[in-house]
Design an enzyme around this catalytic site. Structure first.
Site, PDB file in Angstrom:
ATOM      1  N   ASP A  41       3.035  -4.100   8.054  1.00 50.00           N
ATOM      2  CA  ASP A  41       1.788  -3.357   7.860  1.00 50.00           C
ATOM      3  C   ASP A  41       0.648  -4.357   8.083  1.00 50.00           C
ATOM      4  O   ASP A  41       0.374  -5.204   7.242  1.00 50.00           O
ATOM      5  CB  ASP A  41       1.776  -2.798   6.429  1.00 50.00           C
ATOM      6  CG  ASP A  41       0.426  -2.197   6.048  1.00 50.00           C
ATOM      7  OD1 ASP A  41      -0.552  -2.355   6.806  1.00 50.00           O
ATOM      8  OD2 ASP A  41       0.351  -1.586   4.967  1.00 50.00           O
ATOM      9  N   HIS A  53       0.868  -1.173   0.000  1.00 51.59           N
ATOM     10  CA  HIS A  53       0.000   0.000   0.000  1.00 51.59           C
ATOM     11  C   HIS A  53       0.912   1.233   0.000  1.00 51.59           C
ATOM     12  O   HIS A  53       2.013   1.182   0.548  1.00 51.59           O
ATOM     13  CB  HIS A  53      -0.838  -0.067   1.281  1.00 51.59           C
ATOM     14  CG  HIS A  53      -1.922   0.940   1.397  1.00 51.59           C
ATOM     15  ND1 HIS A  53      -1.684   2.242   1.752  1.00 51.59           N
ATOM     16  CD2 HIS A  53      -3.262   0.845   1.229  1.00 51.59           C
ATOM     17  CE1 HIS A  53      -2.838   2.905   1.809  1.00 51.59           C
ATOM     18  NE2 HIS A  53      -3.811   2.074   1.491  1.00 51.59           N
ATOM     19  N   GLN A  96      -4.599  -4.953   7.079  1.00 51.58           N
ATOM     20  CA  GLN A  96      -5.599  -5.889   6.550  1.00 51.58           C
ATOM     21  C   GLN A  96      -5.544  -7.249   7.241  1.00 51.58           C
ATOM     22  O   GLN A  96      -6.273  -8.168   6.840  1.00 51.58           O
ATOM     23  CB  GLN A  96      -5.409  -6.084   5.035  1.00 51.58           C
ATOM     24  CG  GLN A  96      -5.608  -4.830   4.218  1.00 51.58           C
ATOM     25  CD  GLN A  96      -7.053  -4.322   4.233  1.00 51.58           C
ATOM     26  OE1 GLN A  96      -7.988  -5.030   4.616  1.00 51.58           O
ATOM     27  NE2 GLN A  96      -7.236  -3.089   3.816  1.00 51.58           N
ATOM     28  N   CYS A 144      -4.837   2.542  -3.598  1.00 54.69           N
ATOM     29  CA  CYS A 144      -3.576   3.036  -3.005  1.00 54.69           C
ATOM     30  C   CYS A 144      -2.421   2.079  -3.282  1.00 54.69           C
ATOM     31  O   CYS A 144      -1.533   1.903  -2.434  1.00 54.69           O
ATOM     32  CB  CYS A 144      -3.706   3.266  -1.502  1.00 54.69           C
ATOM     33  SG  CYS A 144      -4.877   4.534  -1.081  1.00 54.69           S
ATOM     34  N   LYS A 167     -10.667  -0.263  10.540  1.00 57.22           N
ATOM     35  CA  LYS A 167     -10.927  -1.428   9.686  1.00 57.22           C
ATOM     36  C   LYS A 167     -11.424  -2.626  10.501  1.00 57.22           C
ATOM     37  O   LYS A 167     -11.641  -3.704   9.962  1.00 57.22           O
ATOM     38  CB  LYS A 167      -9.668  -1.809   8.899  1.00 57.22           C
ATOM     39  CG  LYS A 167      -9.269  -0.748   7.869  1.00 57.22           C
ATOM     40  CD  LYS A 167      -8.052  -1.173   7.098  1.00 57.22           C
ATOM     41  CE  LYS A 167      -7.397  -0.018   6.352  1.00 57.22           C
ATOM     42  NZ  LYS A 167      -8.111   0.399   5.156  1.00 57.22           N
TER      43      LYS A 167
HETATM   44  N1  PMP Z   1      -1.927  -0.626   4.518  1.00 53.78           N
HETATM   45  C1  PMP Z   1      -2.909  -1.355   3.987  1.00 53.78           C
HETATM   46  C2  PMP Z   1      -2.604  -2.735   3.496  1.00 53.78           C
HETATM   47  C3  PMP Z   1      -4.195  -0.817   3.893  1.00 53.78           C
HETATM   48  O1  PMP Z   1      -5.176  -1.541   3.342  1.00 53.78           O
HETATM   49  C4  PMP Z   1      -4.433   0.481   4.387  1.00 53.78           C
HETATM   50  C5  PMP Z   1      -5.814   1.107   4.306  1.00 53.78           C
HETATM   51  N2  PMP Z   1      -6.392   1.029   3.056  1.00 53.78           N
HETATM   52  C6  PMP Z   1      -3.373   1.188   4.944  1.00 53.78           C
HETATM   53  C7  PMP Z   1      -2.130   0.605   4.995  1.00 53.78           C
HETATM   54  C8  PMP Z   1      -3.543   2.575   5.474  1.00 53.78           C
HETATM   55  O2  PMP Z   1      -4.386   2.601   6.561  1.00 53.78           O
HETATM   56  P1  PMP Z   1      -4.891   3.967   7.173  1.00 53.78           P
HETATM   57  O3  PMP Z   1      -5.450   4.755   6.016  1.00 53.78           O
HETATM   58  O4  PMP Z   1      -5.937   3.576   8.146  1.00 53.78           O
HETATM   59  O5  PMP Z   1      -3.729   4.649   7.787  1.00 53.78           O
END
Ligand code: PMP
Length: 406
Positions: free
Chosen positions: A198, A121, A201, A361, A224
Site C-alpha cells: 500500500d 489502513h 502515503q 481509518c 494525495k
Molecule cells: N492506505 C493508506 C495508508 C492511506 O493513507 C489511504 C488514504 N487515507 C488509503 C490507503 C486509501 O486511499 P484511497 O482512499 O485514496 O483509496
C-alpha cells in the site's frame, strides 16, 4: 531554512479561513492541486475530450494518446518494467481490492496465511479479512515495537512457509513509519509468498522504484500527490497479472463477445472495464511532471525539515503525546492531554489551520496506541516553516482554552 517555495503554485491556498490565512496540514488525507494540474484537466476537457481506444476520429486519437501517454509516464515514474503492468484504478482502495478479489480468491486457500501489520489502513485490512472469510485462510499480524516500527526478526517470525501473501503499507498514515519493504519482500519471496504494498502515503513523498523493491503489487492514489480524486494505480508484475481474472466485466476490457461467452483484451486493459478515468489519468501525469520538476530529493528533504521542526516545537508544549518513530515520513500524530482531538482540530480551524482528527481509518492501530482518536498534521511540498509556527500557536491557544474549561 526554506528548501521549497512553491505555495503560490497552489491557488486554493491563497484564501482566508475564519479570518486567518489558510494553513493546510491535511495532505495525508488529500493534497491540494497545483495550477498546472488544474490547467491540464481543464485543457483536456476544453480541447481533447473523447472516449478512448475505439474512436477513429481526431479527438478520440488525442484522448487515447493522452490516456496511454499517462500510463507511460506512470511506468517511468515508479520504474515499472513495462506499461502493461500499470492499471489505472480509482485509487489505492480499488487497487488493493482488485488484488484481493482476483489474486486472493484464486490463489489463497484454506490453511494458508495472509500476513499484515497492525498499522494497516482499513483499505489494506478489510479486503484481506474478506479473502480470509471466503477462502478459510488465516490472518496474521507482524507485531510492532513500542515506537511503531517493526524489526526484521518480527517479520521473519511472522512470515513463514505457510504465508501465501504479505500485504503491508510502505508508510503509515498515522505513525509516519517507513517500512523496510525491500527487506520484507526479499524474505517473503524466500518463503514463497507474494507481496502487496500500500503505497498511498509513500509515492507522494519519496522516489519509489518497484523493480528495486521487487514487490509483486504496489497501489497508490493520485489525489494525495496533487492529481484529481478518482484516479489511482495498481502496479503488478506481468506474470502474476496474466494469471489473474478480470474483476470488472463489460465494455473496453473485451476482445471477442458472443451471446454466451467472451474473451478479454491483453494487459493492462483486461482490468479496466468500462470507460476509463481519462481526465484523471491526464491530471495524474501532470502531477507527476510537476513533482519531478521539483525533484523528489528536495521534496523529501523539505518535508523532513518541516516534520523535524514541528516535532521539536510540539515537544516544548506540556501535556502532549506524540505517536510514532523518530525517523518518519512528513506527518505528526498527537493528542493534547484531556482534550479530544476533534476539539483540538476545531480550535485550530478557528485559526485557519486544517488538521485531521479521528481514527484515520486505522481503528486497530488506535487500539494498539490505547486511544480512541488522535489529531494529525501532515505536510506537503507547499507547506512552510511559518505554517508550522501558526499551527503551534493555534495549539497553544487550544491548550489554554481547554485548560480554562477543565
Ligand atoms: N492506505 C493508506 C495508508 C492511506 O493513507 C489511504 C488514504 N487515507 C488509503 C490507503 C486509501 O486511499 P484511497 O482512499 O485514496 O483509496
Amino acid at each position: 531554512m526554506t528548501i521549497l517555495d512553491v505555495k503560490s503554485d497552489f491557488p486554493i491556498l491563497d484564501q482566508t479561513i475564519n479570518g486567518h490565512q489558510l494553513v493546510y496540514l491535511d495532505s495525508a488525507a488529500t493534497a491540494q492541486k497545483p495550477q498546472v494540474v488544474i490547467d491540464a484537466v481543464n485543457d483536456y476537457y476544453k480541447f481533447d475530450n473523447a472516449n478512448v481506444h475505439r474512436g477513429v476520429h481526431t479527438l478520440g486519437q488525442r484522448a487515447t494518446d493522452a490516456y496511454e501517454g499517462a500510463r507511460e509516464t506512470v511506468t517511468k515514474f515508479i520504474n515499472a518494467k513495462q506499461s502493461k503492468e500499470i492499471i489505472f484504478t480509482r485509487g489505492t482502495t480499488e487497487s488493493i481490492n482488485i488484488v484481493a478479489r482476483s489474486y486472493g480468491d484464486a490463489f489463497i486457500t484454506a490453511g494458508d496465511e495472509i500476513v499484515l501489520t497492525e498499522m494497516e489502513h482499513h483499505s489494506n485490512l478489510i479486503p484481506w479479512q474478506q479473502v480470509a472469510k471466503r477462502t478459510g485462510a488465516t490472518l496474521k499480524f507482524i507485531p510492532l515495537e513500542a515506537d511503531g516500527t517493526m524489526t526484521m526478526t518480527a517479520v521473519k517470525q511472522t512470515v513463514t512457509e505457510k504465508t501465501k501473501l504479505v500485504a503491508i503499507t510502505h508508510v503509515s498514515n498515522v505513525l509516519g513509519t517507513i517500512n523496510p519493504i525491500k527487506d520484507i519482500t526479499a524474505h517473503a519471496h524466500d518463503m514463497g509468498a507474494v507481496v502487496v504494498v500500500d503505497g498511498a502515503q509513500a509515492v507522494p513523498h519519496m522516489a519509489v522504484d518497484v523493480q528495486d523493491l521487487d514487490c509483486d503489487f504496489y497501489a497508490f492514489s493520485g489525489h494525495k500527490m496533487g492529481a484529481p480524486t478518482g484516479i489511482g494505480v495498481l502496479y503488478g508484475k506481468e506474470k502474476l497479472l496474466n494469471q489473474m481474472d478480470p474483476v470488472d466485466y463489460g465494455g473496453e476490457m473485451i476482445d471477442f463477445v458472443s451471446l454466451t461467452d467472451a474473451t478479454w483484451k491483453e494487459l493492462p486493459w483486461k482490468f479496466e472495464g468500462g470507460t476509463p478515468i481519462i481526465a484523471g489519468a491526464v491530471g495524474l501525469a501532470s502531477a507527476i511532471g510537476y513533482l519531478q520538476s521539483i525533484g523528489f530529493d528536495k521534496i523529501t528533504a523539505h518535508e523532513q525539515a518541516l516534520t523535524d521542526y514541528a516535532i521539536k516545537e510540539l515537544k516544548k508544549i506540556d501535556g502532549i503525546d506524540i505517536y510514532g518513530p523518530d525517523k518518519r515520513c512528513g506527518l505528526v500524530t498527537f493528542n493534547l492531554t484531556d482534550v479530544h482531538p476533534h476539539d483540538t482540530a476545531t480550535v485550530l480551524d478557528s485559526f485557519g489551520v486544517a488538521v485531521r482528527a479521528g481514527h484515520h481509518c486505522c481503528q486497530p492501530l488506535m487500539k494498539w496506541l490505547k486511544v480512541t482518536a488522535t489529531a494529525r498534521a501532515s505536510f506537503y511540498v507547499y507547506n512552510t516553516f511559518e505554517d508550522v509556527d501558526l499551527f503551534i500557536d493555534g495549539l497553544k491557544q487550544a491548550k489554554e482554552f481547554f485548560g480554562d474549561v477543565f
